[in-house]
Design an enzyme around this catalytic site. Structure first.
Site, PDB file in Angstrom:
ATOM      1  CG  MET A  95      53.410  46.010 -20.037  1.00 48.48           C
ATOM      2  SD  MET A  95      53.257  45.622 -18.572  1.00 48.48           S
ATOM      3  CE  MET A  95      54.968  45.935 -17.964  1.00 48.48           C
ATOM      4  N   GLY A 183      53.398  52.660 -17.634  1.00 49.25           N
ATOM      5  CA  GLY A 183      54.199  52.570 -18.884  1.00 49.25           C
ATOM      6  C   GLY A 183      55.537  51.710 -18.452  1.00 49.25           C
ATOM      7  CB  SER A 184      56.940  49.681 -16.928  1.00 51.88           C
ATOM      8  OG  SER A 184      55.384  49.048 -16.811  1.00 51.88           O
ATOM      9  NE  ARG A 185      62.527  46.310 -21.750  1.00 56.15           N
ATOM     10  CZ  ARG A 185      63.490  46.254 -22.793  1.00 56.15           C
ATOM     11  NH1 ARG A 185      63.379  47.749 -23.280  1.00 56.15           N
ATOM     12  NH2 ARG A 185      63.809  45.218 -23.497  1.00 56.15           N
TER      13      ARG A 185
END
Length: 223
Positions: A95, A183-185
């Site tokens: 993301m 911001g990440s996953r």
């Protein structure tokens, strides 16, 4: 298609304090420095879009694994799932700051465990982020007996992982269970024999996109 009740329409509750704060600042700056205020109003728009949280409709299918997040597929591979201690197929969704960051349950089932791990803050698009970054792992067992692990992973600027699920909770597929800021996953570990329906580079939407189909037969019993 089944559209379950959605508790946080339009704007995620996690964003209300941030949005209220930046709007108040923008109004005050507009009073004293109108020319400068455009910067703050643009920042307000950014915060608004970051915390948007649209309702989604899940596709039919008891064996469908839904995307837990909006973003781009960065991994589809066979790996070891360290959280459920089994071999698995991992599908990772990255993301960026312009994606919706609300996280949804990939399958219907009962939460077996939820574990938080402190870590680093590498770029979430990198493979090493899966096991080295700050993360929160949720293991779910479906009614059919499949084990699915969803791991929220912090990114380069993500400083807060939020998970509201607890062991013993019953989740429906597509249910909102957490949020990651900036911001990440999310990594999803699936049992062997699952059939991926996405490829690296594909863009996906939480709940609306099917990542894979679980095998018809339960091949493993680890939890």
């Amino acid at each position: 298609m089944n559209k379950p009740p959605y508790p946080h329409p339009l704007i995620a509750r996690e964003g209300w304090p941030f949005l209220a704060g930046i709007v108040i600042i923008s109004v005050l700056v507009s009073i004293w420095w109108p020319g400068v205020s455009i910067i703050f109003w643009l920042l307000s728009l950014f915060v608004l879009q970051f915390f948007r949280d649209p309702a989604r409709v899940a596709p039919e299918g008891e064996l469908a694994v839904l995307s837990p997040a909006d973003g781009r597929i960065v991994a589809v591979e066979e790996v070891h799932d360290p959280y459920a201690n089994r071999e698995a197929i991992k599908i990772s969704v990255f993301m960026n700051v312009f994606n919706v960051h609300s996280n949804r349950a990939p399958v219907k089932g009962t939460v077996v465990s939820v574990n938080y791990f402190a870590g680093k803050f590498f770029n979430a698009a990198l493979d090493k982020a899966s096991l080295e970054n700050e993360r929160n792992a949720m293991v779910v067992r479906t009614p059919e007996g499949h084990v699915v692990t969803a791991v929220q992973v912090a990114g380069l600027v993500a400083k807060r992982i939020l998970c509201y699920a607890k062991p013993g909770d019953a989740l429906y597929a597509g249910q909102r269970y957490g949020f990651i800021r900036f911001g990440s996953r999310v990594d999803v570990y699936l049992p062997p024999g699952s059939r991926p329906r996405v490829a690296i580079g594909d863009k996906v939407q939480a709940t609306s996109t099917t990542l894979a189909d679980l095998p018809a037969a339960v091949l493993e019993q680890q939890s």
